[in-house]
Write a protein that holds these residues in place. Sequence first.
Motif, PDB file in Angstrom:
ATOM      1  N   GLU A 142       2.884  -1.894  -6.124  1.00 15.83           N
ATOM      2  CA  GLU A 142       1.556  -1.326  -6.367  1.00 15.83           C
ATOM      3  C   GLU A 142       1.336  -0.150  -5.433  1.00 15.83           C
ATOM      4  O   GLU A 142       1.529  -0.263  -4.228  1.00 15.83           O
ATOM      5  CB  GLU A 142       0.495  -2.391  -6.137  1.00 15.83           C
ATOM      6  N   TRP A 143       0.941   0.990  -5.995  1.00 15.30           N
ATOM      7  CA  TRP A 143       0.643   2.164  -5.184  1.00 15.30           C
ATOM      8  C   TRP A 143      -0.860   2.205  -4.919  1.00 15.30           C
ATOM      9  O   TRP A 143      -1.665   1.972  -5.822  1.00 15.30           O
ATOM     10  CB  TRP A 143       1.073   3.442  -5.916  1.00 15.30           C
ATOM     11  N   ARG A 144      -1.220   2.480  -3.671  1.00 12.82           N
ATOM     12  CA  ARG A 144      -2.622   2.508  -3.283  1.00 12.82           C
ATOM     13  C   ARG A 144      -2.997   3.894  -2.756  1.00 12.82           C
ATOM     14  O   ARG A 144      -2.315   4.451  -1.898  1.00 12.82           O
ATOM     15  CB  ARG A 144      -2.893   1.468  -2.198  1.00 12.82           C
ATOM     16  N   ASP A 145      -4.086   4.445  -3.293  1.00  8.22           N
ATOM     17  CA  ASP A 145      -4.605   5.722  -2.819  1.00  8.22           C
ATOM     18  C   ASP A 145      -5.184   5.511  -1.426  1.00  8.22           C
ATOM     19  O   ASP A 145      -6.082   4.678  -1.250  1.00  8.22           O
ATOM     20  CB  ASP A 145      -5.695   6.201  -3.791  1.00  8.22           C
ATOM     21  N   PRO A 146      -4.678   6.232  -0.418  1.00  8.01           N
ATOM     22  CA  PRO A 146      -5.161   6.016   0.949  1.00  8.01           C
ATOM     23  C   PRO A 146      -6.621   6.411   1.157  1.00  8.01           C
ATOM     24  O   PRO A 146      -7.238   5.985   2.129  1.00  8.01           O
ATOM     25  CB  PRO A 146      -4.231   6.893   1.790  1.00  8.01           C
ATOM     26  N   SER A 198       0.455  10.939   3.235  1.00  6.97           N
ATOM     27  CA  SER A 198       0.469  10.157   2.007  1.00  6.97           C
ATOM     28  C   SER A 198      -0.467  10.820   1.008  1.00  6.97           C
ATOM     29  O   SER A 198      -1.665  10.945   1.268  1.00  6.97           O
ATOM     30  CB  SER A 198       0.010   8.719   2.284  1.00  6.97           C
ATOM     31  N   PRO A 199       0.029  11.292  -0.133  1.00 10.74           N
ATOM     32  CA  PRO A 199      -0.829  11.999  -1.075  1.00 10.74           C
ATOM     33  C   PRO A 199      -1.874  11.079  -1.696  1.00 10.74           C
ATOM     34  O   PRO A 199      -1.628   9.898  -1.899  1.00 10.74           O
ATOM     35  CB  PRO A 199       0.146  12.512  -2.134  1.00 10.74           C
ATOM     36  N   ASP A 240       0.855  -1.169   0.000  1.00  9.72           N
ATOM     37  CA  ASP A 240       0.000   0.000   0.000  1.00  9.72           C
ATOM     38  C   ASP A 240       0.894   1.222   0.000  1.00  9.72           C
ATOM     39  O   ASP A 240       2.087   1.107  -0.147  1.00  9.72           O
ATOM     40  CB  ASP A 240      -0.994  -0.198   1.136  1.00  9.72           C
ATOM     41  N   SER A 241       0.314   2.387   0.039  1.00  6.47           N
ATOM     42  CA  SER A 241       1.083   3.592  -0.218  1.00  6.47           C
ATOM     43  C   SER A 241       2.125   3.894   0.854  1.00  6.47           C
ATOM     44  O   SER A 241       3.104   4.562   0.579  1.00  6.47           O
ATOM     45  CB  SER A 241       0.137   4.791  -0.344  1.00  6.47           C
ATOM     46  N   HIS A 242       1.963   3.375   2.080  1.00 11.69           N
ATOM     47  CA  HIS A 242       2.803   3.827   3.183  1.00 11.69           C
ATOM     48  C   HIS A 242       4.297   3.634   2.965  1.00 11.69           C
ATOM     49  O   HIS A 242       5.069   4.542   3.232  1.00 11.69           O
ATOM     50  CB  HIS A 242       2.344   3.185   4.487  1.00 11.69           C
ATOM     51  N   PRO A 243       4.778   2.464   2.468  1.00  9.27           N
ATOM     52  CA  PRO A 243       6.223   2.313   2.266  1.00  9.27           C
ATOM     53  C   PRO A 243       6.778   3.268   1.213  1.00  9.27           C
ATOM     54  O   PRO A 243       7.981   3.477   1.145  1.00  9.27           O
ATOM     55  CB  PRO A 243       6.356   0.861   1.808  1.00  9.27           C
ATOM     56  N   LEU A 244       5.934   3.850   0.376  1.00 11.29           N
ATOM     57  CA  LEU A 244       6.403   4.767  -0.656  1.00 11.29           C
ATOM     58  C   LEU A 244       6.350   6.230  -0.213  1.00 11.29           C
ATOM     59  O   LEU A 244       6.781   7.106  -0.958  1.00 11.29           O
ATOM     60  CB  LEU A 244       5.557   4.605  -1.933  1.00 11.29           C
TER      61      LEU A 244
END
Length: 199
Positions: free
Chosen positions: A98-102, A52-53, A6-10
């Motif tokens: 994979e990027w995830r929108d929070p 996280s954007p 999910d987005s957090h590691p990025l």
Amino acid sequence: MSNMIDSHPLVGQIAARVRTERDRRRWTLAQLAEASGVSQAMISRIERGESSPTAVVLGKLSAAFQLSVSSLLALAEGTPDGAAGETAGLRRAADATEWRDPTTGYRRRQITGPHFPTEIVEIRLPADAQVPYPAAAFAFVRQVVWVLDGRLTFHEGDTVHELGTGDTIELGEPAPCVFANNSGAECRYAVVLTRDQRP
């Protein structure tokens, strides 16, 4: 083991990339805020890795930088063309990020590497979710949207297109766009884009 995350590691990588792109242009926070329509406070939180954007915010920042969202994310990830011991350009599904929108749960996976001339991205849009992008996000690219599974309601300016599995649409002149899933099931689609060479 899959690296789908999910987005957090990025968050840290995205923070560094946004700051780098701003510094490259010698922009102040106020200048980027004016160019993107994102508040200075939000940009500051993103650059510090405190926020996280969302997909919408990334779209606005990318448009200000004249980068596609996928390019901005690929630069943030530092995506290599191939892992050690693999054929150059070979990208295993299990190694994909994979990027995830929070906010919406929208998921985005880069299919092509950073040096390939055409960008291909796989999107999974959850039921009842929508992601708007400003016209500026489409001012420097040509795009085709290809629905792989499900239904997509695509707003292109004032025109609304209902797309089903297998349908494609080539985007016209830059206009505010909304990718909406009004169905009760996930929609999976691909975006194929290339930089528009026209002045």
